[in-house]
Design a protein around this motif. Structure first.
Motif, PDB file in Angstrom:
ATOM      1  N   GLU A  57     -25.467  78.568  91.022  1.00 43.92           N
ATOM      2  CA  GLU A  57     -24.412  79.019  90.135  1.00 43.92           C
ATOM      3  C   GLU A  57     -24.215  77.966  89.042  1.00 43.92           C
ATOM      4  N   ALA A  58     -24.271  76.700  89.436  1.00 39.57           N
ATOM      5  CA  ALA A  58     -24.097  75.617  88.459  1.00 39.57           C
ATOM      6  C   ALA A  58     -25.183  75.680  87.383  1.00 39.57           C
ATOM      7  N   SER A  59     -26.418  75.993  87.772  1.00 42.62           N
ATOM      8  CA  SER A  59     -27.521  76.014  86.806  1.00 42.62           C
ATOM      9  C   SER A  59     -27.571  77.331  86.036  1.00 42.62           C
ATOM     10  N   GLN A 110     -30.367  67.607  93.150  1.00 40.28           N
ATOM     11  CA  GLN A 110     -29.267  67.135  94.000  1.00 40.28           C
ATOM     12  C   GLN A 110     -29.743  66.100  95.016  1.00 40.28           C
ATOM     13  N   THR A 111     -30.951  66.330  95.563  1.00 39.11           N
ATOM     14  CA  THR A 111     -31.496  65.400  96.560  1.00 39.11           C
ATOM     15  C   THR A 111     -31.686  64.018  95.950  1.00 39.11           C
ATOM     16  N   LYS A 131     -32.877  69.359  81.468  1.00 42.18           N
ATOM     17  CA  LYS A 131     -32.070  70.563  81.698  1.00 42.18           C
ATOM     18  C   LYS A 131     -31.274  70.486  83.010  1.00 42.18           C
ATOM     19  N   TYR A 132     -31.970  70.177  84.099  1.00 41.54           N
ATOM     20  CA  TYR A 132     -31.279  70.168  85.399  1.00 41.54           C
ATOM     21  C   TYR A 132     -30.548  68.858  85.654  1.00 41.54           C
ATOM     22  N   THR A 133     -31.099  67.769  85.139  1.00 41.09           N
ATOM     23  CA  THR A 133     -30.406  66.492  85.371  1.00 41.09           C
ATOM     24  C   THR A 133     -29.107  66.458  84.564  1.00 41.09           C
ATOM     25  N   ASP A 134     -29.062  67.195  83.446  1.00 41.06           N
ATOM     26  CA  ASP A 134     -27.798  67.337  82.719  1.00 41.06           C
ATOM     27  C   ASP A 134     -26.804  68.172  83.533  1.00 41.06           C
ATOM     28  N   THR A 135     -27.289  69.281  84.068  1.00 40.43           N
ATOM     29  CA  THR A 135     -26.402  70.156  84.848  1.00 40.43           C
ATOM     30  C   THR A 135     -25.751  69.399  86.002  1.00 40.43           C
ATOM     31  N   PHE A 136     -26.580  68.595  86.694  1.00 38.69           N
ATOM     32  CA  PHE A 136     -26.059  67.911  87.880  1.00 38.69           C
ATOM     33  C   PHE A 136     -25.719  66.441  87.602  1.00 38.69           C
ATOM     34  N   GLN A 137     -25.740  66.086  86.310  1.00 40.08           N
ATOM     35  CA  GLN A 137     -25.393  64.722  85.895  1.00 40.08           C
ATOM     36  C   GLN A 137     -26.104  63.680  86.745  1.00 40.08           C
ATOM     37  N   LEU A 138     -27.417  63.823  86.783  1.00 43.58           N
ATOM     38  CA  LEU A 138     -28.221  62.869  87.555  1.00 43.58           C
ATOM     39  C   LEU A 138     -28.543  61.644  86.696  1.00 43.58           C
ATOM     40  N   ASP A 139     -27.781  60.582  86.938  1.00 45.58           N
ATOM     41  CA  ASP A 139     -28.006  59.294  86.274  1.00 45.58           C
ATOM     42  C   ASP A 139     -28.374  58.260  87.327  1.00 45.58           C
ATOM     43  N   VAL A 140     -29.158  57.272  86.906  1.00 42.82           N
ATOM     44  CA  VAL A 140     -29.324  56.095  87.773  1.00 42.82           C
ATOM     45  C   VAL A 140     -28.919  54.870  86.940  1.00 42.82           C
ATOM     46  N   LEU A 141     -28.643  53.807  87.649  1.00 36.81           N
ATOM     47  CA  LEU A 141     -28.299  52.571  86.968  1.00 36.81           C
ATOM     48  C   LEU A 141     -29.562  52.032  86.292  1.00 36.81           C
ATOM     49  N   GLY A 142     -29.498  51.844  84.967  1.00 37.01           N
ATOM     50  CA  GLY A 142     -30.670  51.385  84.225  1.00 37.01           C
ATOM     51  C   GLY A 142     -30.841  49.882  84.281  1.00 37.01           C
ATOM     52  N   GLN A 143     -31.963  49.428  83.716  1.00 40.23           N
ATOM     53  CA  GLN A 143     -32.266  48.003  83.726  1.00 40.23           C
ATOM     54  C   GLN A 143     -31.194  47.179  83.006  1.00 40.23           C
ATOM     55  N   GLN A 144     -30.534  47.806  82.019  1.00 44.16           N
ATOM     56  CA  GLN A 144     -29.503  47.102  81.253  1.00 44.16           C
ATOM     57  C   GLN A 144     -28.137  47.207  81.922  1.00 44.16           C
TER      58      GLN A 144
END
Lengths: 568, 568
Positions: free
Chosen positions: A85-87, A120-121, A423-436
């Protein structure tokens, strides 16, 4: 299946006649040779021989995915609605999605593909740039409620797929994961014994930046693709594009006479106009009006060509393309239905096919009822706002790469690789901590191989008029030993089979009592194991016949020679 | 997973804390060690380490099934309703079945078990006695909409099972297929490293003739079973039976005095009666009235015991057992609620527990309001129509085999074998042509192993307070190499890992930069690979430490010695 499988104990019932509902070669043969059994439309049982081939394909896929560092996981097929539904795909999939409720009334679906859940995983498991890149894959049963499930296991409603997903912090990382998959797919399809092409595919509404399909040419294929007989160009028909510059180079604006208005009553269509003037349709310019996100836009193509609305839609996505209706002409005196010409369309965006390049001259509408104009020259009398290749590709169209006339062929899509982007990483706000030390939005690729479809596609490509004829790596056995006779032949056949099995070969041995040599030969050819070894009339001398299933070549050898040959 | 898997590239996020919703040890540890991830209640993702363990279990199962001549197939999980409607299970399963409709409105289900479809398959593929016997198996994902999915992957709604089915023309053939499965299951569970018991199970409503369960004793188990500390007797609690003859042998009818009526006002329950008379509940006889297929039946058990309605139902199946209601007493002056005694029940069938054996004397209802009777002796004052063991088993009950007090233990059901007989072959009229030329009705066995459940059950049985601790054959790797230090240790760890990998071992190597040795040790113990090899402070000398995960024993060895030890 044990290393040595006796036909007398194998559950296989071969059929001499094609099943009534089968249209394609693979469907007929896989049923007749006892590989699969139909349970319902698009829903199949894999019988012992079929399961073996399916597993062999999965093994090759697994080995090559492991080789590029893919990590195998297994996601559920039964999934709660929320992620889809989110996507937006819970709705977008329409009738293609199997939906159900659990005992508490919760909404679930049977997964058709798993971009959402993989995103999500990774969001759950990876928190830092150090955890990436990652390539995850699964070989899983997927579900799509196809409107017309047909062609046996070629297009099932329950089917096996390898789907993998790459996650990277940079576009370069994504490009690398894509390249790794491309190379792995080449190895996989080569090992499986496929004749295949890699074609560029329209990236589609998903908005990805690069996408290629792996196509196996076959008459039973549902996809059409273009293939250049002269160079290495091949593409999905919707992805063929060539440049207006190349076309313009062949024309000279200065050579054309002035615009002349023609009296053409009752000629609102290309057919009526061409007939009235006695010119070929290709001399006329067809201007199709469409609405793009509600705004009227004109699309110009040569009169003998059709606009591919799918292609147009793909080019303009995510804008929505619709056909105009009578109401759209209300208050628009500049748009004269049936007599539109680009030379008078000042308030309308004009998109044209590259064939309408600068310097080309056309007979087109004069923007007055019953009037057309000739010598209307692109780049002199009108300007094109955007060149987009939007015509339906035809056999003989010039190759965008070398200009040679293209061929149109049917094929089965066996793989697809896709730089999906964010597209999907925006939907689920998939971020990781970057090198900076700041969050970085992850970018994603998605890659599929139809594992059960590959069984049918390989059957299509390799079968002959006698039956199936598997490539060695995925055949259900390495050698099919036939006892063509009574006790003596049976004894020898079983002895040779056991020796071959002990040497590590996978052996099918037909020692069925009371079954004639003729039936055994016919079954062996139908089942399609690459090598057939016959214990026949020279069994007393210890001489057998070794036959190549594909070429039909046969030679007499002693048992020891035959074993040495097969185990070499 | 490649032969050598680097932890820096493995998608695994270990957790120090138990997940809030986890009740059982295996649930906690499998989540904390990064083996599984929850998608919804009873629906799980198998992460890379979990997938490996799952696959290892499936491989062992597959090898032993092949060994007894099982042929692997794969049936659909999505199934049309018809076969399950024919067998009655479309209704019988109730809410446990996931039901759905396809785009045309057709009814489908997600298969909870496949007796119906295997019967149909064999009917389609086998036509003669020569085609039998056959053992078919699949390792498949199954679906049951459990009311309370819990305990992680121990009881999922989507779960992996090996189910197999035998088909024979004779009862002897079925007995042989059953014996083959029993032996194969013993090998499988031994190879998997289980502590398990084989217990006799009630055959249940299916009407089969023999049935045994394989139980893995574990605190998290949902099954209770009885276990004799003195002999080899073990059984499902519902299957415990002992004979009235054995009990009767200890009693003498002649020693009892005559029946005496007692005035016992307001004592309709055992509690009120025992308190009024000042006797233990065990001196009284409780008579429960139930309806069996609509007919009222009395069930007599000692007053201190409870009737196990499940057990009663199993004994009387396929008859339907219901409790009586007030309406059932209308027009029945012979039935005095609260004061029923068997000595006056001439029109009612009397079922009793074997503890109510001939010669035993009881205080029981006098069939008059407010009256009881004492010295009511079985075999003298009343007769028992059927002895059935229907009481809830209690700790200390005598072993039916040797009389010793039984123990009650919790266990996880990991396998079930079942001589099903002709229930399904009757439904689908599965006959083959017999040796005499006449049709023979086929007989069937069904056999299951919970493959995903086995992961949790093994975790339960083998884990310790540090984490998981897998048996060797199913561990995700053979050895876990830890670089306990900086560059020197990391270099040595990777070098040793590569050598072990080249020698054919499956290796996990923890070379994560910036992760402390303490965290690496904790993770290694949590993940539970059987051998841990540490490159630590004596790395410069080429000395490593080899530790046994289970015993904690450790010894220092040179690299070559360690490799020789591990590859031995």
């Amino acid at each position: 299946m044990a290393q040595v499988q006796r036909m007398s104990r194998l559950m296989v019932k071969t059929l001499r006649d094609d099943p009534a509902d089968a249209e394609t070669l693979s469907h007929k043969l896989l049923v007749r040779a006892g590989y699969v059994r139909r349970n319902a439309a698009g829903i199949w049982t894999w019988l012992p021989l079929g399961k073996k081939v399916l597993e062999n394909i999965a093994r090759v896929v697994r080995e090559e995915m492991d080789e590029i560092g893919g990590q195998e996981v297994l996601l559920p097929a039964l999934l709660p609605k929320d992620a889809y539904e989110a996507s937006g795909r819970w709705e977008e999939y329409g009738d293609l999605l199997f939906r159900l409720k659990d005992r508490k009334g919760g909404d679930y679906l049977l997964g058709p593909t798993h971009e959402e859940i993989f995103t999500q995983t990774v969001k759950d498991q990876c928190t830092s740039y150090k955890d990436l890149p990652v390539i995850l894959y699964q070989i899983q049963i997927k579900y799509r409620d196809e409107a017309r499930p047909r062609s046996g296991v070629l297009r099932g409603r329950e089917f096996h797929m390898k789907d993998s997903y790459s996650f990277d912090t940079t576009d370069e990382g994504l490009a690398e994961a894509y390249a790794l998959h491309r190379a792995a797919y080449q190895k996989i399809f080569t090992r499986l014994g496929f004749d295949y092409r890699i074609v560029s595919a329209v990236s589609g509404a998903m908005g990805g930046s690069a996408s290629e399909e792996f196509l196996a040419p076959a008459a039973a294929g549902e996809d059409t693709f273009v293939d250049c007989p002269a160079c290495d160009y091949a593409a999905n028909t919707e992805a063929v594009t060539f440049s207006a510059e190349a076309v313009a180079a062949a024309y000279d604006i200065a050579e054309h006479g002035p615009v002349v208005e023609l009296d053409t009553p009752d000629t609102p269509t290309i057919e009526t106009l061409a007939a009235h003037l006695g010119v070929p349709a290709s001399a006329t310019l067809k201007n199709l009006l469409v609405k793009v996100d509600g705004e009227i836009v004109a699309v110009g193509v040569p009169g003998d060509r059709e606009v591919d609305l799918g292609k147009l839609g793909e080019h303009l996505a995510p804008a929505v393309v619709e056909l105009v209706t009578a109401e759209d002409f209300v208050g628009r005196p500049d748009l004269v239905r049936g007599y539109v010409g680009p030379q008078g369309l000042e308030k309308v965006r004009y998109i044209a096919d590259p064939r309408v390049a600068d310097g080309t001259a056309w007979i087109t509408g004069a923007n007055k009822p019953g009037k057309h104009a000739k010598n209307v020259v692109a780049g002199r009398d009108f300007d094109v706002d955007d060149y987009l290749d939007v015509v339906v590709v035809e056999e003989g169209d010039p190759c965008p790469q070398c200009g040679t006339g293209l061929k149109l062929d049917r094929a089965i899509e066996i793989g697809h690789i896709f730089q999906l982007g964010r597209k999907y990483t925006d939907t689920f706000q998939l971020d990781v901590l970057g090198q900076q030390g700041k969050p970085v939005r992850v970018t994603m690729g998605s890659y599929g191989i139809g594992v059960s479809r590959a069984v049918a596609a390989l059957a299509e490509q390799s079968a002959d008029d006698k039956g199936l004829c598997w490539p060695a790596e995925i055949a259900p056995a390495d050698v099919h030993v036939v006892a063509a006779g009574k006790a003596l032949q049976t004894e020898l056949a079983v002895e040779v089979a056991d020796k071959l099995g002990a040497a590590g070969l996978r052996v099918l041995v037909d020692e069925r009592p009371g079954v004639s040599p003729g039936v055994k030969f016919t079954d062996a050819e139908l089942i399609g194991v690459p090598k057939i070894l016959v214990a026949g009339r020279r069994s007393a001398e210890g001489v057998v016949e070794l036959k190549d299933r594909r070429t039909g070549e046969r030679e007499e050898l002693t048992v020891d020679e035959a074993i040495a040959r097969l185990t070499a």
